[in-house]
Scaffold this motif. Structure first.
Motif, short mmCIF file in Angstrom:
data_model
loop_
_atom_site.label_atom_id
_atom_site.label_comp_id
_atom_site.label_asym_id
_atom_site.label_seq_id
_atom_site.Cartn_x
_atom_site.Cartn_y
_atom_site.Cartn_z
N ASP A 8 13.49 13.02 -42.71
CA ASP A 8 14.10 13.79 -41.54
C ASP A 8 13.44 15.24 -41.71
O ASP A 8 12.91 15.76 -42.25
N PHE A 57 15.84 17.74 -41.67
CA PHE A 57 15.85 19.24 -42.00
C PHE A 57 16.13 18.28 -43.68
O PHE A 57 16.58 19.67 -44.60
N TRP A 58 15.73 18.12 -43.74
CA TRP A 58 15.64 17.43 -45.33
C TRP A 58 13.36 17.64 -46.31
O TRP A 58 13.02 16.99 -46.09
N ARG A 110 24.15 19.29 -44.59
CA ARG A 110 23.58 17.45 -44.38
C ARG A 110 23.10 17.43 -45.65
O ARG A 110 22.23 17.93 -46.18
N HIS A 136 20.36 4.33 -50.64
CA HIS A 136 20.57 6.34 -50.52
C HIS A 136 21.59 6.40 -49.72
O HIS A 136 21.59 5.16 -48.74
N ARG A 142 18.40 38.42 -49.56
CA ARG A 142 18.51 39.28 -47.95
C ARG A 142 17.28 39.35 -46.83
O ARG A 142 16.37 40.12 -47.30
N GLU A 184 12.35 16.52 -48.53
CA GLU A 184 11.71 15.57 -49.58
C GLU A 184 12.00 13.76 -48.29
O GLU A 184 13.21 13.31 -47.85
N PRO A 185 11.01 13.43 -48.77
CA PRO A 185 11.36 11.97 -47.95
C PRO A 185 11.56 10.82 -49.16
O PRO A 185 12.19 10.71 -49.84
N ILE A 186 12.79 9.77 -48.25
CA ILE A 186 13.82 8.81 -48.45
C ILE A 186 12.86 7.28 -48.54
O ILE A 186 12.71 7.31 -47.73
N GLU A 245 15.15 11.92 -57.21
CA GLU A 245 15.71 12.46 -55.82
C GLU A 245 14.13 11.72 -54.96
O GLU A 245 12.78 12.70 -55.42
N GLY A 246 14.32 11.47 -54.10
CA GLY A 246 13.63 11.56 -52.81
C GLY A 246 13.00 10.68 -53.09
O GLY A 246 13.57 9.19 -53.34
N ARG A 247 11.69 10.24 -53.30
CA ARG A 247 11.17 9.17 -53.40
C ARG A 247 10.95 8.43 -54.32
O ARG A 247 11.03 9.26 -55.79
N GLU A 253 19.43 21.87 -35.80
CA GLU A 253 21.01 22.98 -35.67
C GLU A 253 21.56 23.95 -36.47
O GLU A 253 21.80 24.07 -37.10
N LEU A 254 19.64 23.79 -37.33
CA LEU A 254 19.77 24.70 -37.82
C LEU A 254 18.84 26.64 -38.01
O LEU A 254 18.92 27.13 -38.15
N TRP A 265 21.02 14.50 -48.57
CA TRP A 265 21.00 12.91 -48.75
C TRP A 265 21.55 12.42 -50.07
O TRP A 265 20.78 14.01 -51.61
N HIS A 312 11.39 7.65 -45.20
CA HIS A 312 12.09 8.16 -44.26
C HIS A 312 12.11 9.58 -44.03
O HIS A 312 11.84 9.92 -45.75
N ILE A 356 21.94 3.81 -46.57
CA ILE A 356 21.22 2.87 -45.83
C ILE A 356 20.45 1.83 -46.79
O ILE A 356 20.91 1.61 -47.75
N MET A 412 20.76 10.40 -53.72
CA MET A 412 19.76 9.10 -54.22
C MET A 412 20.35 8.03 -54.54
O MET A 412 21.84 8.37 -55.90
N HIS A 472 20.13 29.97 -37.93
CA HIS A 472 20.90 29.77 -39.53
C HIS A 472 20.02 30.54 -40.28
O HIS A 472 20.51 30.45 -42.19
N PRO A 481 26.22 25.88 -38.50
CA PRO A 481 25.01 24.59 -38.61
C PRO A 481 26.08 23.47 -39.04
O PRO A 481 26.75 23.65 -40.24
N PRO A 482 25.74 22.11 -39.04
CA PRO A 482 26.08 21.24 -39.69
C PRO A 482 26.07 21.59 -41.11
O PRO A 482 24.83 21.62 -41.11
N ASP A 501 14.72 21.76 -37.78
CA ASP A 501 15.50 21.20 -37.18
C ASP A 501 16.30 22.08 -35.81
O ASP A 501 16.81 23.64 -36.49
#
Lengths: 300, 353
Positions: free
Chosen positions: B162, B164-165, A287, A275, B314, B167-169, A297-299, B271-272, A289, B160, A271, A291, B275, A284-285, B269
């Motif tokens: 997500d 699934f994530w 995924r 990042h 578990r 932390e903000p980016i 990491e992150g902000r 897709e998760l 990030w 940004h 992006i 940094m 799982h 599942p996929p 999310d």
């Protein structure tokens, strides 16, 4: 010893110094005795790997000794004296681990122990100190089939060998150390370029993607071969793990003599702030990030 | 329900820069710039520490181990004359005490105690060794002309997020965004430049509200800041980190149709789902079984109960996943597509037998 025909040496070694043959058939031994060393190597590698990580009941010094000899002489595999030395050490350790089964035949055990020590000395003592050290570090973590190569990753040259993945420029072994991989199933360079709206100063990032095979335990404590996907970022400062994930489902043993495995379906984009978002298709996929280097990491 | 990000941002907005909060461990927000810190301080000076004494009371006379620091003021910069002053600071860094050392020279930003009789210094202020105070000294030694008025400046960036994530980016600066500065009897506008920065000058002192004309769907709670301009030579800094957000609410009932109170509902999310992802967003039901997710990043979600797992732990045999609209089968789970700014009503979520 080198003046004796190799097949005779091997058969002699296997029939005079190893444990008695088990009652059930051992395909690797059949292949070996038939002179089909390539097939024997393919069969032996997972046995040796499992044997090292397995339970005491699985301990058998014969497979690692046979494979050590094959790597020492380049039979069915590319000659690799360091790996041969490592396997000889495992064979000696396996014999020690099986000492309890010789409680009623201590003289037999002592003879086998003497032979195993001599075998290890034959394969290891002639190596340079650095190779002996490399062999010792390789025991149980063999990276079968991994040769030395230099990979071009953008402006960087990356040396890939038994010790790990590191910048070739400085010659130092810093970077990724394979984390006790048994085989390397895939390796490739990945470049991620900035998008058109990237902020000033955001540059291409360079990675090496590897898929390695490792041994692990399932919940029921059964040993399994697992695939580990690792994305290593390459910068002028070195090579470091950027992301890592276990690929599902756990794979079968990867035969380094066979065709390379298809690379995971990785999609990766940067992006505007540098990042990088990655995704591996699957259920599942996977995924995550990455940094921008130098930023938390992150902000930020 | 509030995400960690939201909590952090609310904390940042709610506290006065430079003033420590009463918490177990010292936690400072980003220090205000010199042009703001100078005018909220009671005294600003350069001085050398002559002595440090441990005393059993704080600046307000309450029992608390503190340091009484005697400083020879070499240069009084604001509201301080040369001479000797004594400031108090907490006895440890964990209590926001500043680690003065005898013989060292500092640029000191001192505030007054609650009772007003004693100067105090915290490690959340801009106080620092004079060798590292060039930015502050540049401002303090060349104060702007008060006739030019105070200024407000800042930066607008985008985060940004997500589904699934965790932390903000940082998505970088937002350019061409309108920023309004309102005060008593005035309204001024600025537009962010390519680096997301804006500045409005010539402002009278007093309370101002800075607001960003944010893109549609940006969380409105992140678009307004209140500042107090203390002096016409001073400033206020208002940085904005915007992000898209949405809300979703619903009602959870048990198999008999009665409200299910105090139950944690999760959103993961899509897709998760199934799982056992380690991350998810959650909301608790109230006495009527109602729940509200008030800060969802845009994305495609599955809602339910027991959807996340603690990594490497578990799950209990009795633990089961229940998915909206009320099924144990993940294949029958409803996938909810949430866009920025949505205020979705999820309807009733009935727990199966």
């Amino acid at each position: 010893m080198s003046s004796i025909p190799m097949a005779r040496v091997l058969i002699l070694a296997l029939t005079t110094t190893l444990l008695p043959l088990p009652a059930h058939a051992q395909p690797w031994r059949e292949a070996f005795e038939a002179g089909d060393y390539g097939r024997a190597a393919t069969l032996l590698q997972p046995i040796v790997a499992i044997s090292f990580a397995g339970h005491e009941a699985d301990i058998d010094p014969a497979p690692s000794k046979a494979l050590a000899m094959m790597y020492a002489k380049g039979l069915g595999v590319e000659r690799d004296p360091v790996l041969a030395c490592a396997l000889a050490q495992q064979s000696e350790m396996a014999l020690a681990g099986a000492a309890g089964s010789y409680a009623n035949d201590i003289f037999r055990y002592l003879a086998l122990e003497r032979d195993a020590g001599a075998f290890r000395e034959d394969l290891c003592d002639g190596l340079a100190t650095s190779d002996q050290l490399a062999a010792a570090n390789s025991v149980g973590c063999y990276k079968f089939g991994l040769g030395t190569q230099v990979l071009s990753v953008g402006p960087h040259s990356v040396r890939v060998d038994r010790e790990g993945i590191a910048l070739a420029e400085d010659g130092a072994v810093i970077g990724y150390d394979w984390e006790c991989a048994q085989t390397v199933a895939g390796l490739r360079a990945v470049e991620v370029t900035p998008p058109p709206d990237a902020l000033p100063g955001i540059a291409t990032r360079y990675f090496v993607e590897s898929v390695t095979s490792h041994l692990g335990h399932r919940d029921d404590r059964q040993l399994v071969h697992s695939r580990r996907w690792t994305l290593l970022e390459v910068t002028a400062d070195g090579v470091g793990v950027a992301a890592q994930a276990s690929l599902q489902p756990s794979g079968e043993w990867f035969d380094p003599r066979g065709a390379a495995e298809p690379a995971p379906a990785l999609s990766i984009q940067m992006i505007r702030t540098g990042h990088v978002r990655w995704r591996i298709e699957g259920v599942p996929p996977l995924r995550g990030w990455l940094m921008q280097p130098g930023l938390a990491e992150g902000r930020r | 329900m509030k995400s960690p990000l939201l909590r952090a941002l609310i904390l940042a907005v709610a506290v006065v820069p430079g003033v420590p909060q009463e918490v177990d461990a010292c936690s400072c927000v980003v220090a205000a710039p010199p042009c703001a810190a100078a005018w909220s301080a009671q005294a600003v000076f350069v001085g050398t520490v002559r002595a440090i004494d441990t005393v059993p009371y704080d600046a307000d006379g309450r029992p608390y181990e503190s340091k009484l620091v005697t400083i020879d003021v070499g240069r009084g910069l604001l509201r301080t004359a040369p001479g000797t002053v004594q400031v108090m600071t907490a006895g440890s860094g964990a209590s926001c005490g500043f680690a003065f050392e005898v013989g060292r020279t500092y640029l000191v930003y001192a505030s007054s105690s609650n009772a007003g009789a004693q100067l105090e210094v915290t490690n959340c202020s801009r106080t620092r060794q004079v060798e590292t105070a060039q930015e502050d000294l540049r401002y303090l030694q060349h104060l702007p002309d008060p006739a030019h008025g105070a200024r407000v400046y800042g930066r607008v960036t985008f985060l940004h997020r997500d589904a699934f994530w965790h932390e903000p980016i940082d998505y970088g600066p937002l350019s061409d965004v309108s920023v309004l500065v309102r005060g008593a009897g005035f309204l001024r506008e600025a537009v962010t430049n390519a680096d997301g920065r804006f500045e409005v000058g010539g402002l009278p002192i007093g309370h101002v509200t800075v607001s960003v004309n944010a893109p549609h769907g940006a969380d409105p709670r992140m678009t307004v800041r209140d500042l107090h301009l203390e002096d016409p030579r001073g400033c206020g800094q208002a940085d904005f980190e915007l992000y898209y957000s949405a809300t979703a609410s619903g009602r959870l009932v048990d198999a008999s149709g009665h409200p299910a109170a105090r139950i944690k509902v999760e959103a993961v999310d899509f897709e998760l789902a199934g799982h056992g992802p380690p991350h998810g967003l959650s909301a608790w039901t109230d006495a009527n079984g109602r729940f509200t997710f008030d800060d969802l990043p845009p994305g495609r979600y599955v809602f339910g109960i027991g959807l996340t797992r603690v990594p490497y732990v578990r799950p209990q045999p009795a633990q089961r996943e229940v998915y909206l609209p009320g099924t144990l089968d993940v294949r029958e789970a409803r996938i909810v597509d949430i866009k920025a700014g949505d205020e979705l009503a999820l309807g009733e979520f009935r727990l199966p037998h």
